[in-house]
Design a protein around this motif. Structure first.
Motif, PDB file in Angstrom:
ATOM      1  N   GLN A 335       0.790  -1.285  -0.140  1.00  0.00           N
ATOM      2  CA  GLN A 335       0.019  -0.120   0.013  1.00  0.00           C
ATOM      3  C   GLN A 335       0.953   1.253   0.042  1.00  0.00           C
ATOM      4  OE1 GLN A 335      -3.430   0.045  -0.142  1.00  0.00           O
ATOM      5  NE2 GLN A 335      -3.410  -2.223  -0.348  1.00  0.00           N
ATOM      6  N   PRO A 336       0.336   2.328  -0.882  1.00  0.00           N
ATOM      7  CA  PRO A 336       1.221   3.509  -0.673  1.00  0.00           C
ATOM      8  C   PRO A 336       1.196   4.381   0.695  1.00  0.00           C
ATOM      9  CG  PRO A 336      -0.788   3.863  -1.872  1.00  0.00           C
ATOM     10  CD  PRO A 336      -0.812   2.530  -1.357  1.00  0.00           C
ATOM     11  N   VAL A 337       2.377   4.835   1.101  1.00  0.00           N
ATOM     12  CA  VAL A 337       2.407   5.394   2.502  1.00  0.00           C
ATOM     13  C   VAL A 337       2.672   7.133   2.261  1.00  0.00           C
ATOM     14  CG1 VAL A 337       3.877   5.450   4.534  1.00  0.00           C
ATOM     15  CG2 VAL A 337       3.716   3.366   3.203  1.00  0.00           C
ATOM     16  N   ALA A 338       1.593   7.735   2.779  1.00  0.00           N
ATOM     17  CA  ALA A 338       1.616   9.023   2.804  1.00  0.00           C
ATOM     18  C   ALA A 338       2.609   9.795   3.943  1.00  0.00           C
ATOM     19  CB  ALA A 338       0.214   9.819   3.011  1.00  0.00           C
ATOM     20  N   SER A 339       2.704  11.008   3.559  1.00  0.00           N
ATOM     21  CA  SER A 339       3.858  11.612   4.458  1.00  0.00           C
ATOM     22  C   SER A 339       3.508  11.623   6.192  1.00  0.00           C
ATOM     23  CB  SER A 339       3.870  13.454   4.220  1.00  0.00           C
ATOM     24  OG  SER A 339       4.140  13.387   2.830  1.00  0.00           O
ATOM     25  N   ASP A 340       2.031  11.507   6.164  1.00  0.00           N
ATOM     26  CA  ASP A 340       1.644  11.392   7.597  1.00  0.00           C
ATOM     27  C   ASP A 340       1.484  10.016   8.068  1.00  0.00           C
ATOM     28  OD1 ASP A 340      -0.641  10.927   5.996  1.00  0.00           O
ATOM     29  OD2 ASP A 340      -2.000  12.125   7.273  1.00  0.00           O
ATOM     30  N   GLU A 341       2.084   9.049   7.404  1.00  0.00           N
ATOM     31  CA  GLU A 341       1.869   7.747   7.755  1.00  0.00           C
ATOM     32  C   GLU A 341       3.229   7.100   8.036  1.00  0.00           C
ATOM     33  OE1 GLU A 341      -2.409   6.616   5.331  1.00  0.00           O
ATOM     34  OE2 GLU A 341      -0.428   6.133   4.502  1.00  0.00           O
ATOM     35  N   SER A 342       3.439   5.966   8.528  1.00  0.00           N
ATOM     36  CA  SER A 342       4.355   5.120   8.892  1.00  0.00           C
ATOM     37  C   SER A 342       4.312   3.824   8.110  1.00  0.00           C
ATOM     38  CB  SER A 342       4.963   5.222  10.446  1.00  0.00           C
ATOM     39  OG  SER A 342       5.711   4.243  10.655  1.00  0.00           O
ATOM     40  N   ARG A 343       5.312   3.375   7.229  1.00  0.00           N
ATOM     41  CA  ARG A 343       5.415   1.964   6.877  1.00  0.00           C
ATOM     42  C   ARG A 343       5.370   0.983   7.978  1.00  0.00           C
ATOM     43  NH1 ARG A 343       5.638   0.622   1.632  1.00  0.00           N
ATOM     44  NH2 ARG A 343       6.184   2.299   1.159  1.00  0.00           N
ATOM     45  N   VAL A 344       6.199   1.328   8.880  1.00  0.00           N
ATOM     46  CA  VAL A 344       6.083   0.181   9.916  1.00  0.00           C
ATOM     47  C   VAL A 344       4.902   0.164  10.659  1.00  0.00           C
ATOM     48  CG1 VAL A 344       7.248  -0.373  12.155  1.00  0.00           C
ATOM     49  CG2 VAL A 344       8.663   0.630  10.539  1.00  0.00           C
ATOM     50  N   GLU A 345       4.120   1.435  10.979  1.00  0.00           N
ATOM     51  CA  GLU A 345       2.905   1.074  11.664  1.00  0.00           C
ATOM     52  C   GLU A 345       2.015   0.686  10.707  1.00  0.00           C
ATOM     53  OE1 GLU A 345      -0.286   4.542  13.113  1.00  0.00           O
ATOM     54  OE2 GLU A 345       1.759   4.970  13.540  1.00  0.00           O
ATOM     55  N   ASN A 346       2.144   0.761   9.322  1.00  0.00           N
ATOM     56  CA  ASN A 346       0.932   0.410   8.456  1.00  0.00           C
ATOM     57  C   ASN A 346       1.457  -1.123   8.486  1.00  0.00           C
ATOM     58  OD1 ASN A 346      -0.041   2.905   7.810  1.00  0.00           O
ATOM     59  ND2 ASN A 346       0.542   2.825   5.675  1.00  0.00           N
ATOM     60  N   THR A 347       2.489  -1.658   8.494  1.00  0.00           N
ATOM     61  CA  THR A 347       2.738  -3.020   8.277  1.00  0.00           C
ATOM     62  C   THR A 347       2.225  -3.588   9.669  1.00  0.00           C
ATOM     63  OG1 THR A 347       4.762  -2.758   7.276  1.00  0.00           O
ATOM     64  CG2 THR A 347       4.713  -4.982   8.439  1.00  0.00           C
ATOM     65  N   LEU A 348       2.505  -3.165  10.796  1.00  0.00           N
ATOM     66  CA  LEU A 348       1.996  -3.873  11.786  1.00  0.00           C
ATOM     67  C   LEU A 348       0.425  -3.815  11.914  1.00  0.00           C
ATOM     68  CD1 LEU A 348       4.123  -1.766  14.708  1.00  0.00           C
ATOM     69  CD2 LEU A 348       4.116  -4.273  13.954  1.00  0.00           C
ATOM     70  N   TRP A 349      -0.304  -2.872  11.462  1.00  0.00           N
ATOM     71  CA  TRP A 349      -1.808  -2.747  11.225  1.00  0.00           C
ATOM     72  C   TRP A 349      -2.039  -3.983  10.144  1.00  0.00           C
ATOM     73  CZ3 TRP A 349      -5.445  -1.012  14.196  1.00  0.00           C
ATOM     74  CH2 TRP A 349      -5.386   0.090  14.929  1.00  0.00           C
ATOM     75  N   GLY A 350      -1.235  -4.082   9.255  1.00  0.00           N
ATOM     76  CA  GLY A 350      -1.687  -5.068   8.133  1.00  0.00           C
ATOM     77  C   GLY A 350      -1.364  -6.409   8.958  1.00  0.00           C
ATOM     78  N   ALA A 351      -0.417  -6.598   9.708  1.00  0.00           N
ATOM     79  CA  ALA A 351      -0.583  -7.987  10.533  1.00  0.00           C
ATOM     80  C   ALA A 351      -1.555  -7.950  11.273  1.00  0.00           C
ATOM     81  CB  ALA A 351       0.848  -7.833  11.322  1.00  0.00           C
ATOM     82  N   ALA A 352      -1.927  -7.077  11.965  1.00  0.00           N
ATOM     83  CA  ALA A 352      -3.091  -7.130  12.946  1.00  0.00           C
ATOM     84  C   ALA A 352      -4.215  -7.523  12.147  1.00  0.00           C
ATOM     85  CB  ALA A 352      -3.291  -5.767  13.680  1.00  0.00           C
ATOM     86  N   GLY A 353      -4.465  -6.808  10.987  1.00  0.00           N
ATOM     87  CA  GLY A 353      -5.634  -7.181  10.046  1.00  0.00           C
ATOM     88  C   GLY A 353      -5.593  -8.476   9.451  1.00  0.00           C
ATOM     89  N   GLY A 354      -4.489  -9.128   9.223  1.00  0.00           N
ATOM     90  CA  GLY A 354      -4.636 -10.606   8.746  1.00  0.00           C
ATOM     91  C   GLY A 354      -4.882 -11.540   9.790  1.00  0.00           C
ATOM     92  N   ALA A 355      -4.254 -11.332  11.199  1.00  0.00           N
ATOM     93  CA  ALA A 355      -4.801 -12.052  12.233  1.00  0.00           C
ATOM     94  C   ALA A 355      -6.184 -11.951  12.475  1.00  0.00           C
ATOM     95  CB  ALA A 355      -3.932 -11.856  13.440  1.00  0.00           C
ATOM     96  N   GLY A 356      -6.802 -10.528  12.439  1.00  0.00           N
ATOM     97  CA  GLY A 356      -8.142 -10.230  12.502  1.00  0.00           C
ATOM     98  C   GLY A 356      -9.129 -10.857  11.464  1.00  0.00           C
ATOM     99  N   GLY A 357      -8.562 -10.801  10.292  1.00  0.00           N
ATOM    100  CA  GLY A 357      -9.362 -11.425   9.140  1.00  0.00           C
ATOM    101  C   GLY A 357      -9.490 -13.105   9.389  1.00  0.00           C
ATOM    102  N   LYS A 358      -8.590 -13.630  10.029  1.00  0.00           N
ATOM    103  CA  LYS A 358      -8.805 -15.197  10.539  1.00  0.00           C
ATOM    104  C   LYS A 358      -9.723 -15.340  11.703  1.00  0.00           C
ATOM    105  CE  LYS A 358      -6.283 -19.344  11.461  1.00  0.00           C
ATOM    106  NZ  LYS A 358      -6.928 -20.194  10.274  1.00  0.00           N
ATOM    107  N   ALA A 359      -9.591 -14.294  12.462  1.00  0.00           N
ATOM    108  CA  ALA A 359     -10.253 -14.396  13.785  1.00  0.00           C
ATOM    109  C   ALA A 359     -11.866 -13.912  13.275  1.00  0.00           C
ATOM    110  CB  ALA A 359     -10.060 -13.138  14.884  1.00  0.00           C
ATOM    111  N   LEU A 360     -11.955 -13.204  12.261  1.00  0.00           N
ATOM    112  CA  LEU A 360     -13.410 -12.840  11.868  1.00  0.00           C
ATOM    113  C   LEU A 360     -14.019 -14.164  11.217  1.00  0.00           C
ATOM    114  CD1 LEU A 360     -15.432 -10.769  10.933  1.00  0.00           C
ATOM    115  CD2 LEU A 360     -14.252 -10.314   8.901  1.00  0.00           C
ATOM    116  N   ALA A 361     -13.022 -14.625  10.546  1.00  0.00           N
ATOM    117  CA  ALA A 361     -13.456 -16.104   9.732  1.00  0.00           C
ATOM    118  C   ALA A 361     -14.009 -16.911  10.952  1.00  0.00           C
ATOM    119  CB  ALA A 361     -12.358 -16.849   9.249  1.00  0.00           C
ATOM    120  N   ALA A 362     -13.190 -17.102  12.085  1.00  0.00           N
ATOM    121  CA  ALA A 362     -13.888 -18.228  12.942  1.00  0.00           C
ATOM    122  C   ALA A 362     -15.053 -17.435  13.517  1.00  0.00           C
ATOM    123  CB  ALA A 362     -12.556 -17.952  14.141  1.00  0.00           C
TER     124      ALA A 362
END
Length: 734
Positions: A335-362
């Protein structure tokens, strides 16, 4: 200490964010009196009085005057965009937050002060004259005088002006020109809403298109970073490729710049604030993830590339939370990273989202399929009996689920849900009372003394009416039973029982018949004797009454026998029910005491061996099994306080961090809302039916489960709010 000249910073910040510099000056005067060390009681800091949490989100240091001004300009740009250029609303939101419901008298007073100061500055030309500042006139506000006695909009006399193409904010902060990459796009700082004339379907498609384009932008941004890390343009290394000094090979390839990413985010923000746009964005993320991976998996299988096919399948449908988090992190990095965003933070959110997607499936899988039924066949029969009698049951009682039984126990102790749980118990008790009372011919929600008395009189009237038209035949087996009972009573020295049996025998004529009315009178005397405190006497009275009632029933025929038999059964139920009625006057019937009354030796023919009508026996046994709490609860004040503690701590922590009592109340309320939601799922008849039976047909269940068995949906859901709700940056400047 001399206060630095901040006019260039006001001018530069205003130019970048499209805000009037005099408005920023007016706010600085009202907020802190130009004191960069000011700290408000609520924790706001610096020249422009920005809360630390807001400053962190903006990426500025509020104690630094220049950064404080820059942050205030960004906030005002956001507010002006949010309220369609309404200046008064934008200023109010700066002070009272974005919810107009919080704009009380203090906020209105703040707006008035800023407006007066702003007018004063504008009335004095708003800028410093080209020559030296003049002294303020007597009576003038020295701060206003300082504001209106400085440099012109282009900067103070003698100040170095930023060259063409230089970022004005950098120039103002550093005092010297700084070369920055120019955006490939430019636009007016006036916010543009591309969704203004879009239909809902167009917004959905635009959101899906954004998801696809974002993958390209994000990949291009990563590629630019890689190229410039290897061949930095400022060092001229890329001249070997481009032939031009200071020119990046990424520019030759047309890869997006940071300014392009920021401007695209600004333009997309209105779309992502719409539900249709967000839905389309989530769908687009799913499509751009699943379709390529699905094609890759099929291609790898066709080429017998087992490992590659397995990897693609694992990314689509991760088997563990770790794999789901890794897949989500990979998607976030594309995903593109804007000036007011952090790639590290986006990566962490993405990891949380991935785990959240699996939890959502359950989670959706649990909704799609029924809650596992833990009831034994006997318990299931009890549940069916109570449901058939109209007694409302919660999810724990319906399924026997240990988890939902624990939820129910905790809700009974929770200060916010205990009342609702008590209402549910009261509704169950009233429905149970009504079902039990129906077995004795009464229609009422409680077995009060009035209800019980009326029922007894009505039953006696029915029996008396039938007996008034008939005689009672005492045959030889009945005489033998009476003789045996009399002998036992005489041995126990229970004279009243002996006498009443003699009365029966004396009332018989030569054929063994007793007048029906006489027999009815003896029966009523036996009723009273059967309620005696002397348990032995009561036992002999009930035994004698049973023999007499059997003889009455055998002597009748046709409709009279049917009426008598029904009334007799209802009266027998009444005698058992009265032993289970709460003695405090509530009229509630205890299932446990009723089951115990029916389990005595004289009733075991019904309760154990199943003889005779079973309606009351079934209700007693079902209520004793299902209605009591499965887990004990203390109900103590201390325990109730512990249930409320998470909400109190969350609210207090939020208030300490933000200084905003309304925000603290919202977070505390969120903790309160969780048990309320659990209570709704536990007790609401529709949710009980849905969760105990599952969602729809097997085909619908399978669809819901398959739709959520990958990390893409979770990552998209986590990304969508960040893409749509983060305040947009202004358009890049020429």
């Amino acid at each position: 200490m001399t206060q630095p000249n901040l006019d260039p910073v006001f001018q530069a910040a205003a130019q970048r964010f499209g805000v009037d510099p005099d408005l920023l000056r007016a706010q600085a005067h009202v907020e802190s009196g130009f004191d960069s060390g000011a700290v408000s009681p609520k924790g706001a800091v610096g020249l422009m009085q920005i809360l630390p949490s807001t400053a962190k989100a903006l990426g500025v240091d509020p104690t630094d005057p220049a950064q404080s001004i820059l942050g205030a300009a960004a906030l005002m740009r956001q507010n002006l965009d949010r309220y369609q250029g309404n200046l008064e609303a934008a200023v109010a939101a700066y002070h009272g937050g974005t919810d107009p419901a919080n704009w009380g008298p203090k906020t209105q007073g703040y707006v008035t002060k800023v407006a007066n100061t702003f007018q004063a500055i504008k009335g004095n030309a708003g800028m410093l004259p080209m020559d030296k500042p003049s002294a303020p006139a007597p009576g003038d506000d020295p701060v206003i005088a300082a504001l209106t006695a400085g440099a012109p909009a282009s900067g103070p006399q003698g100040a170095r002006q930023p060259a063409q193409g230089v970022d004005p904010v950098i120039a103002a902060l550093t005092g010297q020109p700084t070369t920055t990459a120019q955006p490939q796009n430019s636009a007016s700082p006036t916010p543009y809403d591309p969704t203004a004339d879009m239909s809902t379907w167009q917004k959905v498609m635009a959101g899906a298109g954004k998801a696809v384009v974002d993958i390209g932008r994000g990949g291009g941004q990563l590629l630019r970073h890689g190229i410039e890390a290897i061949a930095p343009p400022e060092k001229g290394v890329s001249d070997l490729v481009t032939g031009g000094a200071g020119h990046s090979f990424a520019d030759t390839l047309g890869l997006p710049t940071q300014a392009d990413i920021d401007y695209a985010k600004q333009l997309d923000a209105p779309l992502m604030r719409t539900g249709a746009g967000t839905a389309g964005y989530i769908g687009g993320n799913l499509a751009t993830t699943l379709l390529p991976l699905g094609l890759a998996a099929k291609g790898a299988q066709a080429a017998n590339m087992t490992r590659s096919a397995a990897l693609a399948q694992q990314l689509m449908n991760p088997g563990t939370y770790k794999a789901a988090a890794a897949g989500g992190a990979l998607l976030a990095n594309l995903q593109p990273v804007a000036s007011d965003e952090s790639r590290v933070e986006n990566t962490l959110w993405g990891a949380a989202g991935g785990a959240g997607g699996k939890a959502l499936a359950a989670g959706l899988g649990r909704v799609a399929t029924p809650v596992q039924n833990a009831l034994t066949p006997v318990a299931q029969k009890a549940v069916d009996t109570l449901r058939g009698a109209g007694v409302p049951l919660d999810l724990a009682q319906t399924t026997g689920s240990p988890f939902w039984n624990r939820v129910r126990s905790s809700l009974s102790d929770n200060v916010f849900t205990a009342g609702g749980q008590q209402e549910m118990r009261d509704a169950q008790q009233q429905a149970y009372n009504a079902a039990v009372l129906k077995t004795m011919g009464a229609d009422a929600p409680a077995a009060t003394s009035d209800v019980m008395g009326d029922a007894r009189r009505q039953l006696n009237a029915k029996i008396g009416d039938v007996l008034s038209r008939n005689q009672v035949q005492i045959d030889m087996p009945a005489l033998n039973q009476l003789a045996a009972t009399q002998a036992a009573a005489a041995e126990s020295e229970k004279g009243p029982a002996v006498k009443i049996i003699n009365r029966i025998v004396d009332s018989m004529d030569g054929q063994g018949n007793i007048d029906g009315q006489v027999a009815y009178g003896i029966k009523k005397d036996l009723d009273r004797m059967g309620s005696s405190a002397d348990s032995d006497l009561a036992h002999f009275a009930r035994q004698t009454r049973s023999t007499l009632m059997d003889s009455m029933n055998a002597s009748l025929s046709g409709a009279d026998q049917q009426t008598f038999s029904q009334a007799r059964g209802q009266m027998a139920n009444m005698f058992n029910i009265e032993r289970a009625v709460d003695k405090t006057g509530t009229g509630n019937i205890s299932p446990q005491r009723l089951a115990a009354a029916l389990n005595t030796a004289r009733n075991r023919s019904f309760s154990v061996y199943g003889n005779g009508p079973q309606d009351l026996v079934n209700l007693a046994q079902a209520g004793a099994q299902v209605l009591p709490d499965k887990l004990p609860n203390s109900g103590t004040t201390a325990r109730m306080f512990m249930q409320a503690l998470p909400g109190l701590v969350t609210g207090a922590g939020t208030y300490a961090a933000t200084g905003d009592p309304l925000e603290a109340a919202k977070y505390a309320g969120g903790v309160v809302a969780l048990p309320k939601l659990a209570q709704m799922l536990l007790n609401n008849p529709a949710s009980v039916r849905r969760l105990s039976q599952g969602v729809g047909s097997p085909a619908v269940q399978a669809m819901l489960q398959k739709a959520t068995k990958n990390q893409a949906l979770g990552a998209a859901l986590m990304r969508a709010p960040a893409a749509g709700l983060t305040a947009p940056l202004p358009a890049p400047q020429q």
